[in-house]
Motif scaffolding. Structure first.
Motif, PDB file in Angstrom:
ATOM      1  N   ARG A 232       0.850  -1.193   0.000  1.00 34.61           N
ATOM      2  CA  ARG A 232       0.000   0.000   0.000  1.00 34.61           C
ATOM      3  C   ARG A 232       0.884   1.241   0.000  1.00 34.61           C
ATOM      4  NH1 ARG A 232      -5.336  -0.869   1.793  1.00 34.61           N
ATOM      5  NH2 ARG A 232      -5.717  -2.934   2.713  1.00 34.61           N
ATOM      6  N   ARG A 238      -2.282   4.001   9.192  1.00 32.89           N
ATOM      7  CA  ARG A 238      -2.038   2.557   9.253  1.00 32.89           C
ATOM      8  C   ARG A 238      -0.743   2.221   9.979  1.00 32.89           C
ATOM      9  NH1 ARG A 238      -4.935  -0.988   5.953  1.00 32.89           N
ATOM     10  NH2 ARG A 238      -6.728   0.017   4.984  1.00 32.89           N
ATOM     11  N   TRP A 242      -2.434   1.569  13.976  1.00 36.04           N
ATOM     12  CA  TRP A 242      -2.510   0.266  13.326  1.00 36.04           C
ATOM     13  C   TRP A 242      -3.598  -0.640  13.891  1.00 36.04           C
ATOM     14  CZ3 TRP A 242      -1.576  -3.807  16.636  1.00 36.04           C
ATOM     15  CH2 TRP A 242      -0.913  -3.496  17.829  1.00 36.04           C
ATOM     16  N   ASN A 244      -6.563  -0.193  14.304  1.00 35.69           N
ATOM     17  CA  ASN A 244      -7.849  -0.006  13.627  1.00 35.69           C
ATOM     18  C   ASN A 244      -7.986  -0.801  12.333  1.00 35.69           C
ATOM     19  OD1 ASN A 244      -8.820   1.936  15.493  1.00 35.69           O
ATOM     20  ND2 ASN A 244      -7.665   3.547  14.480  1.00 35.69           N
ATOM     21  N   TYR A 245      -6.896  -1.473  11.912  1.00 32.35           N
ATOM     22  CA  TYR A 245      -6.894  -2.113  10.595  1.00 32.35           C
ATOM     23  C   TYR A 245      -6.496  -3.583  10.716  1.00 32.35           C
ATOM     24  CZ  TYR A 245      -6.900   2.819   9.467  1.00 32.35           C
ATOM     25  OH  TYR A 245      -7.230   4.147   9.417  1.00 32.35           O
ATOM     26  N   ASP A 247      -5.202  -5.661   8.675  1.00 38.80           N
ATOM     27  CA  ASP A 247      -3.912  -6.089   8.129  1.00 38.80           C
ATOM     28  C   ASP A 247      -2.826  -6.119   9.193  1.00 38.80           C
ATOM     29  OD1 ASP A 247      -4.823  -6.464   5.587  1.00 38.80           O
ATOM     30  OD2 ASP A 247      -3.934  -4.646   4.737  1.00 38.80           O
ATOM     31  N   TYR A 248      -3.003  -5.317  10.236  1.00 40.09           N
ATOM     32  CA  TYR A 248      -1.933  -5.142  11.224  1.00 40.09           C
ATOM     33  C   TYR A 248      -2.352  -5.507  12.652  1.00 40.09           C
ATOM     34  CZ  TYR A 248      -1.449  -2.046   7.216  1.00 40.09           C
ATOM     35  OH  TYR A 248      -1.463  -1.547   5.946  1.00 40.09           O
ATOM     36  N   ARG A 289     -11.859   3.214  10.522  1.00 37.11           N
ATOM     37  CA  ARG A 289     -11.374   1.942  11.055  1.00 37.11           C
ATOM     38  C   ARG A 289     -12.182   0.770  10.491  1.00 37.11           C
ATOM     39  NH1 ARG A 289     -11.554   2.250  17.303  1.00 37.11           N
ATOM     40  NH2 ARG A 289     -10.810   4.357  16.836  1.00 37.11           N
ATOM     41  N   GLU A 290     -11.562  -0.401  10.502  1.00 32.92           N
ATOM     42  CA  GLU A 290     -12.168  -1.601   9.937  1.00 32.92           C
ATOM     43  C   GLU A 290     -12.758  -2.525  10.994  1.00 32.92           C
ATOM     44  OE1 GLU A 290      -8.945  -1.853   6.240  1.00 32.92           O
ATOM     45  OE2 GLU A 290      -8.833  -3.271   7.923  1.00 32.92           O
TER      46      GLU A 290
END
Length: 447
Positions: A232, A238, A242, A244-245, A247-248, A289-290
């Motif tokens: 990305r 991110r 981090w 909030n995502y 991927d991390y 956020r995800e």
């Protein structure tokens, strides 16, 4: 269980036992306070050299606690953000070796152990690399970013012969130790239900960590950061926020539920639940956020040699005015325990008849008019830490360092850590798929 019950009464003492069992006016006004003290002694004076990988908030807190122990030297720090490396030198001395490549630390023969305080998605790789390099490891929870990674760490740990401690530090608390003792003694009868709650409301507590003004590809090694994740363009959110995502990070479950699982499993000797369900939503922190900011989990624990079947409910709320309250409650057939890291409140059912002759007779004497019923509250015994208690975080590191010095064991090794992390991470799967997840806690695999 009867022998356990009588043993429990003896441990409380006559006054404590009377207050815990007899529904009297005296009992309703008296809450005996007992001091918690450490049962496990940690020893050893050999000097240990350590290094920190990941100098964010938790990594710094871990290292500060580690250095509060005798004969611990910090030799090196790794981080991908320039300012954290400079701050590390200011905090711990200009002679500190600093780097953006953690493998430079693992190559050093003078470093005995590493603290891994990085975002979750780096935990497995760094743990395996450190163990293969012959280092002892203290890794922040949840140890893994996905359940598929757990057995790889366990395999590397067993092969290495090194000490590996997972950093759910509350597990080493006096409150947990007392809860474990009381549950085994039958203080609350047969366990049938447990619940845990973690609430936050502040921006920082809800992972809205500050973004430095100088955040850029000139100060952050973004390419190294995402080298084991999806490619990305640079995004300071991110990197600095981090959690909030996905991927991390591992969401609320991986950050906070895992603490509650760790404590519960320590107290009950449990391997974990066999059925997992979660629901929730994004209710307030609409910042891109995800992951949800309200998460509810429900778990079935099977009947095992360690404990009877029981149910667990967990709640996590970042939209809550209590701003940081947390608790773990165990409920049984005869009472309950509210467990904190430095205190415990035992509540016994009021109004029940005792089969102890002395206490039964005492109850009759104090009942006054037997035909006049009373309102009686649950009968409480309160345990609090003695003055000078250094806290669960300190004791967690004491366990780690003692195990290294004496070739011993730790309370939260990778097997224990994985059994706490897996049901937490599977909450994310249940939330995403909107379905129950079956889990085999003994063999540590999906059902």
């Amino acid at each position: 269980m009867e022998n356990n019950r009588r043993s429990f009464i003896k441990k409380l003492g006559v006054a404590g036992a009377t207050a815990a069992i007899i529904p009297s006016s005296f009992a309703s006004e008296t809450k005996p306070v007992n001091l918690l003290n450490r049962q496990t002694k940690f020893t050893g004076n050999k000097t240990l050299n350590i290094a920190l990988i990941g100098a964010g908030g938790m990594g710094v807190a871990d290292t500060t606690t580690a250095l509060s122990h005798d004969n611990i030297n910090l030799l090196a720090v790794c981080d991908l953000y320039d300012a954290r490396l400079e701050e590390s030198k200011q905090r711990w001395g200009n002679s500190l070796f600093v780097t953006k490549d953690y493998k430079e630390i693992l190559k050093r023969s003078d470093i005995d152990a590493v603290i891994i305080g990085t975002p979750d998605f780096w935990h497995k790789k760094m743990s395996v690399d450190a163990l293969n390099a012959g280092k002892h490891v203290y890794c922040e929870k949840p140890m893994v970013h996905s359940v598929e990674e757990g057995n790889e760490i366990i395999k590397a740990w067993k092969k290495s012969g090194k000490i590996y401690m997972v950093g759910s530090q509350g597990m080493s608390s006096l409150g947990n130790e007392k809860a474990k003792e009381l549950l085994a003694a039958g203080a609350i009868g047969t366990l049938n239900y447990a619940e845990g709650f973690w609430a936050r409301n502040s921006a920082f507590g809800a992972w809205q960590y500050p973004i430095p003004d100088d955040a850029s590809t000139q100060t952050v090694d973004w390419e190294k950061y995402i080298s084991i994740s999806e490619d990305r363009p640079f995004d300071p959110l991110r990197f600095f926020r981090w959690r909030n995502y996905l991927d991390y990070g591992t969401g609320m479950a991986g950050d906070l539920f895992v603490h509650l699982f760790s404590s519960l499993h320590f107290i009950t000797n449990s391997y974990g639940p066999n059925k997992i369900a979660a629901t929730g939503g994004l209710r307030h922190w609409d910042d891109g956020r995800e992951v949800p900011d309200v998460l509810l989990g429900m778990f079935d624990y099977p009947d095992t040699k360690q404990h009877p079947a029981f149910n667990l409910s967990l709640r996590c709320n970042f939209v809550d005015g209590t701003s940081g309250s947390t608790f773990l409650k165990l409920v049984g057939s005869k009472g309950s325990m509210d467990i904190a890291w430095d205190s415990l409140t035992l509540k016994r059912n009021a109004g029940g008849e005792s089969d102890d002759p002395f206490l039964a007779e005492k109850a009759k004497e104090e009942s006054g008019r037997p035909d006049r019923k009373k309102l009686v509250p649950p009968l409480e015994t309160i345990y609090k830490a003695q003055n000078g208690y250094k806290g669960a975080h300190y004791d967690h590191f004491a366990n780690f360092f003692t195990a290294i010095r004496e070739n011993g064991s730790v309370a939260e090794d990778p097997v224990f850590g994985f059994r706490a992390a897996a049901p937490a991470l599977l909450c994310n799967e249940s939330y995403k798929k909107n379905e129950f997840i079956d889990w085999d806690p003994e063999n540590m695999k999906l059902g």
